[in-house]
Write a protein that holds these residues in place. Structure first.
Motif, short mmCIF file in Angstrom:
data_model
loop_
_atom_site.label_atom_id
_atom_site.label_comp_id
_atom_site.label_asym_id
_atom_site.label_seq_id
_atom_site.Cartn_x
_atom_site.Cartn_y
_atom_site.Cartn_z
N UNK A 110 34.83 23.46 30.43
CA UNK A 110 36.22 23.90 30.23
C UNK A 110 36.31 25.38 29.91
N UNK A 111 37.51 25.91 30.06
CA UNK A 111 37.81 27.30 29.75
C UNK A 111 38.81 27.32 28.59
N UNK A 112 38.62 28.27 27.68
CA UNK A 112 39.51 28.43 26.54
C UNK A 112 40.36 29.68 26.75
N UNK A 113 41.66 29.53 26.61
CA UNK A 113 42.60 30.64 26.70
C UNK A 113 43.17 30.89 25.31
N UNK A 114 43.05 32.13 24.83
CA UNK A 114 43.56 32.51 23.51
C UNK A 114 44.63 33.57 23.67
N UNK A 115 45.67 33.48 22.85
CA UNK A 115 46.78 34.43 22.90
C UNK A 115 47.06 34.96 21.50
N UNK A 116 47.57 36.18 21.38
CA UNK A 116 47.91 36.75 20.07
C UNK A 116 49.29 36.30 19.62
N UNK A 117 49.65 36.62 18.41
CA UNK A 117 51.02 36.43 17.95
C UNK A 117 51.91 37.46 18.66
N UNK A 118 53.02 37.00 19.22
CA UNK A 118 53.93 37.86 19.99
C UNK A 118 55.29 37.81 19.31
N UNK A 152 52.14 40.83 35.10
CA UNK A 152 51.32 39.63 35.20
C UNK A 152 49.93 39.84 34.64
N UNK A 153 49.35 38.76 34.21
CA UNK A 153 47.90 38.66 34.01
C UNK A 153 47.47 37.44 34.80
N UNK A 154 46.35 37.55 35.51
CA UNK A 154 45.91 36.48 36.41
C UNK A 154 44.53 35.99 36.02
N UNK A 155 44.34 34.69 36.11
CA UNK A 155 43.01 34.13 35.94
C UNK A 155 42.86 32.95 36.90
N UNK A 213 45.08 41.53 24.43
CA UNK A 213 44.66 40.52 23.47
C UNK A 213 44.60 39.11 24.06
N UNK A 214 45.04 38.95 25.30
CA UNK A 214 44.83 37.68 25.97
C UNK A 214 43.33 37.52 26.23
N UNK A 215 42.82 36.33 26.08
CA UNK A 215 41.38 36.12 26.25
C UNK A 215 41.12 34.84 27.04
#
Length: 475
Positions: free
Chosen positions: A116-124, A105-108, A206-208
């Motif tokens: 607002x909050x921005x969530x960024x993800x890498x190419x998987x 898991x990753x938790x936020x 790389x999750x942000x």
């Protein structure tokens, strides 16, 4: 990243995520002096409020440990900071019931009041499943991102609270709007096998998660007011203490009133259940205290009846997790979902539950069992499936000598096949012997249950044409 699938722009695995104090719409006051409310009505409303409020209170307990109480062994990080857990759950993890041990898991915990909050993800890579589940204060799963909904390409999503009125900024693929200002974002990243953990760690790194202002390179918005968090109850106190209703009032003080619940909240106010109002059980008369306790007892009776339906398969996990629209005011089922709190909506994952054997007897480590998948009859999924063991009544993972808490589809190449090509899993406390140990799912001494998880289930699972195999007791 594909266009985001919104379960509902303003709807449903959470749990206590709060809404900003002062932002909630005021319920037209229906307060009466408690002494003027007839006792039978107090009992009925207390029952209704307990059923309605249990998920919020239980979730507050968990999120207080995750994001508020830095002395808690379960603390993850302050609000608006991402925490990656580079391992799966073990028996040492006790804060959450029926934990998932398939996907690190990753938790936020997101506080959306200031901006607002921005969530960024890498190419998987395409064959690796991941998801981000967005859960609001009412314990509804209101949106998803990930393999099923947005794909495995890189991208950024903006998550906005109810007060934000901006336009989608450049560089943002999609905007998710929440009806509450405090929400939970739960990331799941598939682990293929123990040797795969370093690859999962690289993806997690790389999750942000960042405020919109930081994403745009602008000055931060003014900070939101501090929240005067109150002490949560333990799971046992939630069942026995009338302080439950005070915690519920605290939570409701931060939650906006949905138009569909105006009348409901007015009824609650008649017995002192109202957001921002102190509920002091010590000031109740003996008769009123008994009425609240009777209402709570009636609520638990109703819960037990639905829990039995879940055990018997009349109700499935797909019936208890989802959006506000999907649950459609069935607060008893929302409460039932706390058995596996923060569970996914059925489109994302399904959870066939084993609580009895094929004869209808409760499961216990005093017996041995077998679960056989016939050739070609594995759970139908587009991602993967698993079967996890939990001891009862705690619904926690089971310590065992081989440190195996589940069997899942990535393990199939290592499992011993039957002569016809099927696979039999041996469910028991003691080893079934070295020649069968690859297929052993260790059980505890006493009562237990097992949860199957089907990630990104196929239509055969969703429409019920595939049935989970029965668990047979070894004679």
């Amino acid at each position: 990243m594909k266009s985001l699938f919104l379960a509902n722009s303003f709807v449903f695995g959470l749990a206590m995520v709060l809404c900003p104090q002062g932002r909630a719409e005021e319920v037209a006051s229906a307060d009466l002096p408690l002494s003027e409310t007839p006792l039978p009505e107090v009992i009925a409303i207390a029952k209704e409020a307990y059923i309605y409020g249990y998920p919020l209170v239980d979730s507050y307990r968990i999120q207080h440990a995750y994001f508020v109480n830095q002395n808690s062994p379960s603390f993850k990080a302050p609000w608006n900071q991402l925490t990656n857990i580079p391992n799966v759950y073990t028996p040492a993890d006790t804060a959450i019931q029926t934990p998932n041990s398939d996907t690190p898991y990753s938790w936020a915990g997101l506080d959306l009041r200031a901006e607002p909050i921005v969530i960024s993800v890498p190419k998987i890579e395409k064959n690796r499943y991941y998801s981000i589940q967005f859960i609001d204060a009412y314990t509804f799963n209101f949106a998803y991102a990930g393999s099923r909904t947005t794909g495995n390409d890189a991208g950024s999503i903006l998550v906005a609270g109810p007060g934000w009125e901006g336009e989608k900024p450049e560089g943002i693929e999609d905007v998710i709007r929440s009806e509450t200002d405090f929400i939970l974002a739960a990331f799941r990243t598939q682990l293929f096998d123990p040797a795969d953990i370093e690859n999962v760690k690289e993806i997690q790194s790389q999750y942000k998660v960042q405020p919109l202002s930081k994403f745009l390179g602008k000055a931060a918005a003014p900070a939101a007011p501090m929240v005067p968090w109150i002490k949560p109850l333990t799971t046992e106190e939630q069942k026995t203490s009338l302080e439950f209703f005070n915690v519920l009032n605290f939570v409701l003080g931060y939650c906006p009133v949905d138009p569909s619940e105006v009348d409901l909240r007015q009824r609650f106010a008649k017995i002192g259940i109202k957001g921002g109002k102190t509920f002091d059980p010590d000031k109740l008369t003996p008769e009123m205290k008994a009425a609240f306790e009777q209402g709570r007892a009636q609520a638990w009776k109703a819960y037990a009846q639905d829990a039995r339906k879940l055990q018997d398969g009349v109700i499935t996990s797909g019936d208890v997790f989802g959006t506000r629209e999907y649950l459609n005011g069935n607060y008893l089922r929302r409460w039932l979902a706390t058995i596996g709190i923060y569970g996914n909506s059925k489109q994302e994952a399904m959870y066939p539950v084993y609580q009895v054997d094929s004869s209808g007897d409760p499961l216990t480590g005093a017996h041995r069992y077998t679960l056989t998948f016939q050739p070609g009859q594995y759970p139908p999924v587009k991602a993967f499936w698993s079967l996890t063991m939990y001891k009862l009544p705690s619904s926690l993972l089971v310590a065992n000598p081989i440190h195996r808490y589940l069997i899942n589809s990535p393990m199939l190449p290592q499992l011993k096949k039957n002569a016809d090509g099927g696979v039999t899993i041996y469910v028991q406390k003691e080893s079934p012997g070295k020649d069968r140990e690859s297929n052993w799912l260790p059980a505890p001494d006493g009562p237990f249950s097992m949860y199957m998880r089907l990630y990104w289930p196929s239509e055969a699972a969703l429409d019920g044409s595939w049935k989970a195999p029965k668990l047979d007791k070894v004679k």
